[in-house]
Design a protein around this motif. Sequence first.
Motif, PDB file in Angstrom:
ATOM      1  N   LEU A  64       0.825  -1.212   0.000  1.00 25.56           N
ATOM      2  CA  LEU A  64       0.000   0.000   0.000  1.00 25.56           C
ATOM      3  C   LEU A  64       0.859   1.261   0.000  1.00 25.56           C
ATOM      4  N   GLY A  65       1.954   1.241   0.748  1.00 32.49           N
ATOM      5  CA  GLY A  65       2.870   2.382   0.757  1.00 32.49           C
ATOM      6  C   GLY A  65       3.478   2.629  -0.618  1.00 32.49           C
ATOM      7  N   LEU A  66       3.899   1.554  -1.278  1.00 34.46           N
ATOM      8  CA  LEU A  66       4.441   1.685  -2.636  1.00 34.46           C
ATOM      9  C   LEU A  66       3.381   2.202  -3.600  1.00 34.46           C
ATOM     10  N   ALA A  67       2.179   1.659  -3.492  1.00 35.39           N
ATOM     11  CA  ALA A  67       1.089   2.096  -4.369  1.00 35.39           C
ATOM     12  C   ALA A  67       0.766   3.574  -4.137  1.00 35.39           C
ATOM     13  N   TYR A  68       0.810   4.013  -2.898  1.00 36.92           N
ATOM     14  CA  TYR A  68       0.535   5.411  -2.594  1.00 36.92           C
ATOM     15  C   TYR A  68       1.569   6.333  -3.250  1.00 36.92           C
ATOM     16  N   LEU A  69       2.835   5.930  -3.192  1.00 38.58           N
ATOM     17  CA  LEU A  69       3.882   6.785  -3.765  1.00 38.58           C
ATOM     18  C   LEU A  69       3.788   6.905  -5.280  1.00 38.58           C
ATOM     19  N   VAL A  70       3.366   5.839  -5.951  1.00 41.92           N
ATOM     20  CA  VAL A  70       3.314   5.878  -7.418  1.00 41.92           C
ATOM     21  C   VAL A  70       1.928   6.214  -7.949  1.00 41.92           C
ATOM     22  N   SER A  71       0.949   6.356  -7.070  1.00 38.97           N
ATOM     23  CA  SER A  71      -0.420   6.617  -7.479  1.00 38.97           C
ATOM     24  C   SER A  71      -0.597   8.046  -7.987  1.00 38.97           C
ATOM     25  N   ASP A  88       4.014  14.297   3.245  1.00 39.78           N
ATOM     26  CA  ASP A  88       3.421  12.958   3.361  1.00 39.78           C
ATOM     27  C   ASP A  88       4.177  11.956   2.500  1.00 39.78           C
ATOM     28  N   ASP A  89       4.648  12.380   1.339  1.00 41.29           N
ATOM     29  CA  ASP A  89       5.475  11.489   0.516  1.00 41.29           C
ATOM     30  C   ASP A  89       6.770  11.135   1.237  1.00 41.29           C
ATOM     31  N   GLY A  90       7.367  12.118   1.875  1.00 43.72           N
ATOM     32  CA  GLY A  90       8.619  11.888   2.593  1.00 43.72           C
ATOM     33  C   GLY A  90       8.451  10.910   3.742  1.00 43.72           C
ATOM     34  N   VAL A  91       7.368  11.041   4.485  1.00 42.98           N
ATOM     35  CA  VAL A  91       7.120  10.139   5.612  1.00 42.98           C
ATOM     36  C   VAL A  91       6.894   8.711   5.104  1.00 42.98           C
ATOM     37  N   VAL A  92       6.116   8.564   4.046  1.00 44.60           N
ATOM     38  CA  VAL A  92       5.863   7.231   3.494  1.00 44.60           C
ATOM     39  C   VAL A  92       7.161   6.637   2.943  1.00 44.60           C
ATOM     40  N   ALA A  93       7.947   7.447   2.240  1.00 45.38           N
ATOM     41  CA  ALA A  93       9.210   6.959   1.679  1.00 45.38           C
ATOM     42  C   ALA A  93      10.186   6.568   2.785  1.00 45.38           C
ATOM     43  N   LEU A  94      10.252   7.355   3.848  1.00 47.40           N
ATOM     44  CA  LEU A  94      11.125   7.002   4.974  1.00 47.40           C
ATOM     45  C   LEU A  94      10.673   5.705   5.633  1.00 47.40           C
ATOM     46  N   TRP A  95       9.377   5.547   5.813  1.00 50.80           N
ATOM     47  CA  TRP A  95       8.873   4.316   6.407  1.00 50.80           C
ATOM     48  C   TRP A  95       9.198   3.119   5.516  1.00 50.80           C
ATOM     49  N   LEU A  96       9.001   3.272   4.206  1.00 50.87           N
ATOM     50  CA  LEU A  96       9.316   2.181   3.284  1.00 50.87           C
ATOM     51  C   LEU A  96      10.801   1.847   3.302  1.00 50.87           C
ATOM     52  N   GLY A  97      11.649   2.872   3.373  1.00 47.66           N
ATOM     53  CA  GLY A  97      13.096   2.634   3.451  1.00 47.66           C
ATOM     54  C   GLY A  97      13.468   1.864   4.703  1.00 47.66           C
ATOM     55  N   GLY A  98      12.902   2.258   5.817  1.00 50.43           N
ATOM     56  CA  GLY A  98      13.161   1.553   7.067  1.00 50.43           C
ATOM     57  C   GLY A  98      12.642   0.125   7.032  1.00 50.43           C
ATOM     58  N   ALA A  99      11.461  -0.061   6.454  1.00 50.39           N
ATOM     59  CA  ALA A  99      10.888  -1.402   6.341  1.00 50.39           C
ATOM     60  C   ALA A  99      11.745  -2.271   5.432  1.00 50.39           C
ATOM     61  N   PHE A 100      12.245  -1.697   4.338  1.00 44.22           N
ATOM     62  CA  PHE A 100      13.116  -2.431   3.412  1.00 44.22           C
ATOM     63  C   PHE A 100      14.376  -2.904   4.126  1.00 44.22           C
ATOM     64  N   ILE A 101      15.017  -1.999   4.850  1.00 41.14           N
ATOM     65  CA  ILE A 101      16.251  -2.354   5.557  1.00 41.14           C
ATOM     66  C   ILE A 101      15.981  -3.405   6.630  1.00 41.14           C
ATOM     67  N   ALA A 102      14.962  -3.176   7.438  1.00 36.35           N
ATOM     68  CA  ALA A 102      14.674  -4.096   8.542  1.00 36.35           C
ATOM     69  C   ALA A 102      14.252  -5.474   8.044  1.00 36.35           C
TER      70      ALA A 102
END
Length: 123
Positions: A64-71, A88-102
């Motif tokens: 959903l986070g990825l879909a939101y960024l490209v929507s 809001d894009d920055g917060v979603v992108a930061l969360w996705l980056g953290g999720a990717f790393i973790a």
Amino acid sequence: MDVATIKPRRIAAFTALWRAVTRSRRPGSPTMGERLSAIPRMLSGALTGRYPALSRGRLGLILLGLAYLVSPLDLLPEAFIPLLGLADDGVVALWLGGAFIAETERFLAWEKQQAVVVNAPSD
């Protein structure tokens, strides 16, 4: 949700991201290429149930986070409130980056712990 709790939660989220990034830069940590190549294996393992650490709910949130960024709908906040739209894009992108790393770090560690089956030569 109380406005007073929003700021501590945001600080906690950025602190968790900072920890994940600093852990990922330690010597011996997986490289970006290793992390990217692990994604198909991780997704396959999560969807088939072989890798239970990545739940379908968490995977759904990431998608959903990825879909939101490209929507294209995401362009609406930028058109009317530029700073809020970018924030809001920055917060979603930061969360996705953290999720990717973790998630990739957790998966690669799990993968190393799995038993390696070696076929012994038969006599």
